[in-house]
Design an enzyme around this catalytic site. Structure first.
Site, mmCIF file in Angstrom:
data_model
loop_
_atom_site.group_PDB
_atom_site.id
_atom_site.type_symbol
_atom_site.label_atom_id
_atom_site.label_comp_id
_atom_site.label_asym_id
_atom_site.label_seq_id
_atom_site.Cartn_x
_atom_site.Cartn_y
_atom_site.Cartn_z
ATOM 1 N N ASP A 1 -8.843 18.443 -13.643
ATOM 2 C CA ASP A 1 -9.140 17.115 -14.188
ATOM 3 C C ASP A 1 -8.807 17.177 -15.677
ATOM 4 O O ASP A 1 -9.498 17.822 -16.461
ATOM 5 C CB ASP A 1 -10.619 16.791 -13.940
ATOM 6 C CG ASP A 1 -11.030 15.418 -14.466
ATOM 7 O OD1 ASP A 1 -10.353 14.910 -15.381
ATOM 8 O OD2 ASP A 1 -12.030 14.875 -13.976
ATOM 9 N N ARG B 1 0.845 -1.203 0.000
ATOM 10 C CA ARG B 1 0.000 0.000 0.000
ATOM 11 C C ARG B 1 0.877 1.248 0.000
ATOM 12 O O ARG B 1 0.596 2.238 -0.656
ATOM 13 C CB ARG B 1 -0.961 -0.008 1.201
ATOM 14 C CG ARG B 1 -1.680 1.319 1.403
ATOM 15 C CD ARG B 1 -2.913 1.228 2.293
ATOM 16 N NE ARG B 1 -2.769 0.360 3.442
ATOM 17 C CZ ARG B 1 -2.048 0.631 4.538
ATOM 18 N NH1 ARG B 1 -1.398 1.768 4.633
ATOM 19 N NH2 ARG B 1 -1.969 -0.235 5.529
ATOM 20 N N LYS C 1 -9.479 6.107 -18.827
ATOM 21 C CA LYS C 1 -9.852 6.607 -20.158
ATOM 22 C C LYS C 1 -8.635 6.553 -21.100
ATOM 23 O O LYS C 1 -8.097 5.493 -21.320
ATOM 24 C CB LYS C 1 -10.435 8.014 -20.006
ATOM 25 C CG LYS C 1 -11.501 8.124 -18.917
ATOM 26 C CD LYS C 1 -12.693 7.273 -19.245
ATOM 27 C CE LYS C 1 -13.802 7.194 -18.219
ATOM 28 N NZ LYS C 1 -13.645 7.499 -16.855
ATOM 29 N N TYR D 1 -17.661 16.176 -14.591
ATOM 30 C CA TYR D 1 -18.128 14.782 -14.620
ATOM 31 C C TYR D 1 -19.166 14.547 -13.515
ATOM 32 O O TYR D 1 -18.994 15.025 -12.380
ATOM 33 C CB TYR D 1 -16.899 13.874 -14.438
ATOM 34 C CG TYR D 1 -17.226 12.435 -14.185
ATOM 35 C CD1 TYR D 1 -17.964 11.698 -15.108
ATOM 36 C CD2 TYR D 1 -16.793 11.801 -13.026
ATOM 37 C CE1 TYR D 1 -18.271 10.365 -14.869
ATOM 38 C CE2 TYR D 1 -17.081 10.465 -12.787
ATOM 39 C CZ TYR D 1 -17.840 9.763 -13.713
ATOM 40 O OH TYR D 1 -18.135 8.451 -13.475
HETATM 41 C C1 PLP Z 1 -13.730 13.596 -16.618
HETATM 42 C C2 PLP Z 1 -13.786 12.453 -15.656
HETATM 43 N N1 PLP Z 1 -13.250 12.609 -14.437
HETATM 44 C C3 PLP Z 1 -13.276 11.610 -13.537
HETATM 45 C C4 PLP Z 1 -13.873 10.393 -13.803
HETATM 46 C C5 PLP Z 1 -13.891 9.323 -12.769
HETATM 47 O O1 PLP Z 1 -12.940 8.350 -13.042
HETATM 48 P P1 PLP Z 1 -13.093 6.791 -12.705
HETATM 49 O O2 PLP Z 1 -14.315 6.299 -13.395
HETATM 50 O O3 PLP Z 1 -11.824 6.202 -13.197
HETATM 51 O O4 PLP Z 1 -13.248 6.696 -11.230
HETATM 52 C C6 PLP Z 1 -14.431 10.195 -15.059
HETATM 53 C C7 PLP Z 1 -15.088 8.913 -15.376
HETATM 54 O O5 PLP Z 1 -15.828 8.803 -16.331
HETATM 55 C C8 PLP Z 1 -14.399 11.251 -16.009
HETATM 56 O O6 PLP Z 1 -14.942 11.118 -17.221
#
Ligand code: PLP
Length: 394
Positions: free
Chosen positions: A170, A46, A195, A98
């Site tokens: 992000d 961890r 992604k 998101y």
């Molecule tokens: C722009 C964006 N940020 C964060 C996330 C969250 O990531 P995760 O699904 O890997 O937890 C997503 C997921 O679709 C996303 O599209």
């Protein structure tokens, strides 16, 4: 070294024991020490794992950071960043974020005493109006979701630093191929590495990359204390994905631009939101900030109602009806019922997420095949609707 060379070589030195050109997957959860209290580089998985360390080194290099941390998911990474704040402190978030980040902010952070206000970050006055004496962080997406807004990142970073606030970006939709926010002065970059970074829809993962050691140490402390680390096998998958990141993203951007141009002329399409099109409100800024393309995500509004939109997204044969994005296979979804279902109705309306909005993630299939698929799916909007209902079957 150039980006694509670093993606292959940084963090990927040949294994000194065997000469293997791929980093070994180290499943060990614990590591033998030289003596009691004499700690080696790794002690417990961890806290640190060689396979995870290797991919973190690659990620830090690609985001031009001091360091990077790999998490079990993007949301785990976002959650870790919010844990920098104490109860009673405040985050200003972008409106175009998101759905899962919206849910974390409004249904988890709030209950822990961390307040969140969403503001239109396209407008610095609205950002200024959202600030409070207890504001500590601005959270935004470098390409917003799902309207693909492109905020004025340099201006927001300057504003934030003038007010002693952290800026967390992000960067999932842009990827470090198109934009590297740390180079512009942002403090934290977050990725859903699930992604584009992983790129093959087979590795749930998240990343935080940071510019300075002090912040890195704080985030590492929280990550180690809370434990949502990336597994050794997923670290390997992420590392493998990163090696082709630049090539994939460039090709996906090329196809996406062609598909966006095709959709813009389609009679069943009301409007297309793609930062690469001159019709996008942020096109000029996107052209200035992004290098090498405008991303693989296209949002468009179909000329039909909720039910007909559902029929369209159900009718594609190559575009999989699924959330997620950025991978080799193309996907389609309806934000109102899928990626942004966790927004409440009022917030959806405010963010412009209408019932007929459709989001595409463009993969690596041939342009001609993807367009043929969209063509037949858009024709399905009218299927099964009684004649005389109007020009587009409404
Ligand atoms: C722009 C964006 N940020 C964060 C996330 C969250 O990531 P995760 O699904 O890997 O937890 C997503 C997921 O679709 C996303 O599209």
């Amino acid at each position: 070294m150039k980006f694509r060379t670093r993606a292959i070589h940084v963090g990927n030195a040949p294994d000194p024991q065997t000469g293997a050109v791929v980093q070994p997957i180290h499943p060990a959860t614990t590591f033998v020490q030289l003596g009691a209290g004499e700690w080696g580089k790794f002690d417990y998985s961890r806290s640190g794992n060689p396979t995870r360390s290797a991919v973190q080194e690659t990620l830090a290099s690609l985001e031009s950071g001091y360091g990077a941390l790999a998490f079990a998911s993007g949301m785990a990474a976002t959650h870790c960043a919010t844990m920098l704040l104490k109860s009673g402190e405040h985050i200003v978030g972008g409106q175009d974020i998101y759905g899962g980040s919206y849910r974390l902010f409004h249904k988890v952070c709030n209950t822990a005493g961390i307040e969140v206000t969403l503001a239109d970050l396209q407008d610095l006055d609205s950002l200024a109006a959202a600030l409070r004496p207890n504001t500590r962080m601005i959270w935004l997406e470098s390409i917003g979701n799902p309207r693909l807004t492109v905020p004025d990142l340099p201006a927001i970073i300057k504003f934030a630093h003038d007010h002693s606030l952290l800026v967390a970006v992000d960067n999932t939709f842009a990827s470090p191929v198109l934009l590297r926010p740390l180079e512009l002065g942002a403090d934290i970059v977050m990725h859903s590495a699930t992604k584009s970074l992983g790129g093959h829809s087979d590795c749930l993962s998240g990343v935080l990359a940071v510019r300075d050691k002090e912040l890195f140490d704080k985030l590492y402390f929280i990550q180690n204390a809370t434990g949502a680390v990336l597994s050794p096998f997923d670290s390997f998958l992420l590392s493998r994905g990163l090696k082709t990141l630049e090539l994939r993203v460039h090709e996906q951007c090329r196809t996406a631009l062609r598909i966006a141009s095709y959709l813009e002329l389609h009679p069943m399409v009301n409007r297309v939101l793609y930062p690469g099109l001159p019709s996008h409100p942020d096109h000029a800024r996107a052209a200035q900030l992004l290098s090498g393309g405008f991303g693989s995500i296209i949002t468009f509004e179909a000329k039909c109602d909720f039910e007909a939109t559902r029929r369209i997204v159900k009718s594609t044969k190559l575009f999989g009806l699924a959330v997620s994005l950025g991978a080799v296979e193309s996907l389609i979804e309806q934000p109102a019922t899928m990626s942004h279902a966790s927004y409440d109705a009022a917030a959806r309306a405010k963010a412009g997420i209408t019932d007929s909005l459709i989001r595409l993630s463009v993969g690596l299939e041939a342009y001609e095949d993807l367009v043929a698929d969209l063509d037949q799916a858009l024709a399905m909007a009218n299927a099964g609707v009684a004649p005389g209902y109007g020009e587009y079957g409404l």
